[in-house]
Motif scaffolding. Structure first.
Motif, mmCIF file in Angstrom:
data_model
loop_
_atom_site.group_PDB
_atom_site.id
_atom_site.type_symbol
_atom_site.label_atom_id
_atom_site.label_comp_id
_atom_site.label_asym_id
_atom_site.label_seq_id
_atom_site.Cartn_x
_atom_site.Cartn_y
_atom_site.Cartn_z
ATOM 1 N N GLN A 26 -6.655 -20.718 29.230
ATOM 2 C CA GLN A 26 -7.670 -20.498 28.208
ATOM 3 C C GLN A 26 -8.841 -21.486 28.345
ATOM 4 O OE1 GLN A 26 -4.221 -21.062 26.826
ATOM 5 N NE2 GLN A 26 -3.932 -18.951 27.419
ATOM 6 N N ALA A 27 -8.566 -22.689 28.826
ATOM 7 C CA ALA A 27 -9.608 -23.716 28.911
ATOM 8 C C ALA A 27 -10.640 -23.414 29.987
ATOM 9 C CB ALA A 27 -8.976 -25.086 29.156
ATOM 10 N N VAL A 28 -10.227 -22.811 31.097
ATOM 11 C CA VAL A 28 -11.183 -22.493 32.165
ATOM 12 C C VAL A 28 -12.263 -21.534 31.649
ATOM 13 C CG1 VAL A 28 -11.478 -21.449 34.442
ATOM 14 C CG2 VAL A 28 -9.585 -23.039 34.051
ATOM 15 N N PRO A 29 -11.906 -20.369 31.068
ATOM 16 C CA PRO A 29 -12.966 -19.476 30.584
ATOM 17 C C PRO A 29 -13.706 -20.008 29.356
ATOM 18 C CG PRO A 29 -10.805 -18.531 30.109
ATOM 19 C CD PRO A 29 -10.582 -19.736 30.968
ATOM 20 N N ALA A 30 -12.999 -20.676 28.445
ATOM 21 C CA ALA A 30 -13.673 -21.241 27.264
ATOM 22 C C ALA A 30 -14.644 -22.339 27.687
ATOM 23 C CB ALA A 30 -12.652 -21.789 26.274
ATOM 24 N N GLY A 31 -14.275 -23.085 28.727
ATOM 25 C CA GLY A 31 -15.161 -24.120 29.250
ATOM 26 C C GLY A 31 -16.453 -23.550 29.790
ATOM 27 N N GLU A 32 -16.358 -22.389 30.432
ATOM 28 C CA GLU A 32 -17.569 -21.733 30.938
ATOM 29 C C GLU A 32 -18.500 -21.381 29.781
ATOM 30 O OE1 GLU A 32 -18.926 -17.962 33.747
ATOM 31 O OE2 GLU A 32 -16.819 -18.200 33.216
ATOM 32 N N THR A 33 -17.934 -20.843 28.710
ATOM 33 C CA THR A 33 -18.730 -20.488 27.531
ATOM 34 C C THR A 33 -19.339 -21.731 26.890
ATOM 35 O OG1 THR A 33 -17.327 -18.564 27.110
ATOM 36 C CG2 THR A 33 -18.641 -19.368 25.260
ATOM 37 N N SER A 34 -18.523 -22.751 26.672
ATOM 38 C CA SER A 34 -19.016 -23.975 26.033
ATOM 39 C C SER A 34 -20.132 -24.618 26.845
ATOM 40 C CB SER A 34 -17.867 -24.969 25.840
ATOM 41 O OG SER A 34 -16.924 -24.450 24.940
ATOM 42 N N ASP A 35 -19.916 -24.688 28.158
ATOM 43 C CA ASP A 35 -20.923 -25.311 29.014
ATOM 44 C C ASP A 35 -22.228 -24.520 29.007
ATOM 45 O OD1 ASP A 35 -21.256 -27.608 30.960
ATOM 46 O OD2 ASP A 35 -21.931 -25.912 32.193
ATOM 47 N N SER A 36 -22.134 -23.192 29.020
ATOM 48 C CA SER A 36 -23.353 -22.380 29.048
ATOM 49 C C SER A 36 -24.173 -22.548 27.766
ATOM 50 C CB SER A 36 -23.021 -20.901 29.286
ATOM 51 O OG SER A 36 -22.368 -20.351 28.171
ATOM 52 N N ILE A 52 -12.586 -29.060 20.412
ATOM 53 C CA ILE A 52 -11.391 -29.694 20.981
ATOM 54 C C ILE A 52 -10.417 -28.561 21.276
ATOM 55 C CG2 ILE A 52 -9.468 -31.272 20.605
ATOM 56 C CD1 ILE A 52 -11.306 -32.797 18.660
ATOM 57 N N GLY A 53 -10.090 -28.397 22.563
ATOM 58 C CA GLY A 53 -9.260 -27.285 22.988
ATOM 59 C C GLY A 53 -10.114 -26.339 23.798
ATOM 60 N N PRO A 54 -9.531 -25.305 24.325
ATOM 61 C CA PRO A 54 -8.124 -24.966 24.351
ATOM 62 C C PRO A 54 -7.309 -25.964 25.173
ATOM 63 C CG PRO A 54 -9.471 -23.057 24.957
ATOM 64 C CD PRO A 54 -10.347 -24.247 24.941
ATOM 65 N N GLN A 55 -5.995 -25.940 24.941
ATOM 66 C CA GLN A 55 -5.113 -26.858 25.644
ATOM 67 C C GLN A 55 -4.815 -26.375 27.064
ATOM 68 O OE1 GLN A 55 -5.687 -27.077 22.352
ATOM 69 N NE2 GLN A 55 -3.669 -26.461 21.646
ATOM 70 N N PRO A 81 -7.347 -31.000 25.718
ATOM 71 C CA PRO A 81 -6.327 -32.056 25.696
ATOM 72 C C PRO A 81 -5.420 -32.092 26.919
ATOM 73 C CG PRO A 81 -6.466 -30.996 23.564
ATOM 74 C CD PRO A 81 -7.293 -30.173 24.509
ATOM 75 N N TRP A 82 -5.002 -30.916 27.461
ATOM 76 C CA TRP A 82 -4.081 -30.966 28.599
ATOM 77 C C TRP A 82 -4.286 -29.897 29.651
ATOM 78 C CZ3 TRP A 82 -0.645 -26.797 28.138
ATOM 79 C CH2 TRP A 82 -0.275 -26.388 26.852
ATOM 80 N N SER A 83 -5.509 -29.451 29.846
ATOM 81 C CA SER A 83 -5.794 -28.536 30.949
ATOM 82 C C SER A 83 -5.943 -29.350 32.231
ATOM 83 C CB SER A 83 -7.081 -27.755 30.694
ATOM 84 O OG SER A 83 -7.435 -27.029 31.850
ATOM 85 N N THR A 84 -5.081 -29.098 33.202
ATOM 86 C CA THR A 84 -5.089 -29.881 34.445
ATOM 87 C C THR A 84 -5.808 -29.178 35.592
ATOM 88 O OG1 THR A 84 -2.948 -28.955 35.098
ATOM 89 C CG2 THR A 84 -2.918 -31.031 33.856
ATOM 90 N N ASN A 85 -6.195 -27.917 35.408
ATOM 91 C CA ASN A 85 -6.878 -27.181 36.474
ATOM 92 C C ASN A 85 -8.280 -27.746 36.679
ATOM 93 O OD1 ASN A 85 -8.563 -24.997 37.726
ATOM 94 N ND2 ASN A 85 -6.599 -23.954 37.731
ATOM 95 N N PRO A 86 -8.642 -28.111 37.914
ATOM 96 C CA PRO A 86 -9.971 -28.692 38.163
ATOM 97 C C PRO A 86 -11.128 -27.784 37.745
ATOM 98 C CG PRO A 86 -8.558 -28.975 40.077
ATOM 99 C CD PRO A 86 -7.823 -28.074 39.127
ATOM 100 N N ASN A 87 -10.922 -26.460 37.748
ATOM 101 C CA ASN A 87 -12.002 -25.543 37.388
ATOM 102 C C ASN A 87 -12.419 -25.644 35.923
ATOM 103 O OD1 ASN A 87 -12.236 -24.509 39.983
ATOM 104 N ND2 ASN A 87 -10.636 -22.996 39.621
ATOM 105 N N THR A 88 -11.589 -26.254 35.090
ATOM 106 C CA THR A 88 -11.951 -26.417 33.689
ATOM 107 C C THR A 88 -13.250 -27.204 33.562
ATOM 108 O OG1 THR A 88 -9.647 -26.333 33.002
ATOM 109 C CG2 THR A 88 -11.186 -27.335 31.445
ATOM 110 N N THR A 89 -13.391 -28.245 34.348
ATOM 111 C CA THR A 89 -14.564 -29.118 34.244
ATOM 112 C C THR A 89 -15.503 -29.044 35.440
ATOM 113 O OG1 THR A 89 -13.273 -30.927 35.193
ATOM 114 C CG2 THR A 89 -13.361 -30.798 32.788
#
Length: 198
Positions: A56-66, A49-52, A74-82
């Motif tokens: 931070q969520a865009v790069p952490a999302g890349e790691t988590s997804d890989s 859960i996070g980053p907010q 919780p509140w990352s609004t950038n479309p690249n996060t997902t």
């Protein structure tokens, strides 16, 4: 504590106690990646859960997804996060939705026909939202209706050059898609330079 006190969480036929692992991303993209990597590879977490923040969520999302580890920001609004990341989720709306809502608000509430924007070009959230706001405002009011589109870089504290341009631009409203650290400085400096509008 409440889940564990009630006997844990049931997944299929098995029941598990919840255990939380915490890492500090230091509000830095590279630290968020390192924190996600540590949580997944060393701590063996099942989900994050996070980053907010988008930065931070865009790069952490890349790691988590890989690593196929579910992550919820919780509140990352950038479309690249997902974007194209089936293991990454958000609990809030996107910049392309937020920007037109802001445009509608300033247009209807303040009768704004010309807008100025100031934003941190090096940070994902302000950059994405500023550009989406500009597109939406110009779609509603015509090309050139964003009369000042000023940038700065993370950790800047003097915005006088950009704000001088904004005050002189004839804008009806100033849009500041920033975090809590910069907004008070920008507002104070804008007022000191003679900005009296919303």
């Amino acid at each position: 504590e409440q889940v564990n006190a009630a006997g844990g969480i049931q997944v299929g036929k098995d029941t598990y106690d919840l255990d939380f692992e915490y890492e500090d991303n230091e509000e830095k993209a590279e630290s968020a990646t390192a924190a996600a990597l540590k949580l997944i590879t060393q701590n063996g977490v099942l989900a994050i859960i996070g980053p907010q923040a988008s930065k931070q969520a865009v790069p952490a999302g890349e790691t988590s997804d890989s690593f196929e580890t579910p992550m919820i920001s919780p509140w990352s609004t950038n479309p690249n996060t997902t974007l194209n990341r089936p293991y990454v989720f958000r609990a809030c709306f996107l910049d392309p939705f937020q920007a037109p809502v802001a445009v509608n608000f300033v247009s209807e509430e303040f009768d704004a026909k010309k807008a100025a924007v100031i934003y941190d070009i090096a940070s994902d959230y302000p950059n994405g939202l500023a550009n989406d706001f500009k597109k939406a405002f110009e779609k509603r009011h015509g090309a050139g209706s964003v009369v000042a589109f000023e940038t700065f870089t993370t950790k800047d504290t003097d915005f006088s050059a950009q704000l001088t341009n904004i005050v002189k631009s004839g804008a009806d409203v100033l849009f500041v898609p920033q975090y809590y650290g910069e907004v008070p400085l920008i507002v104070k400096q804008a007022q000191e330079l003679g900005w009296k509008k919303p």
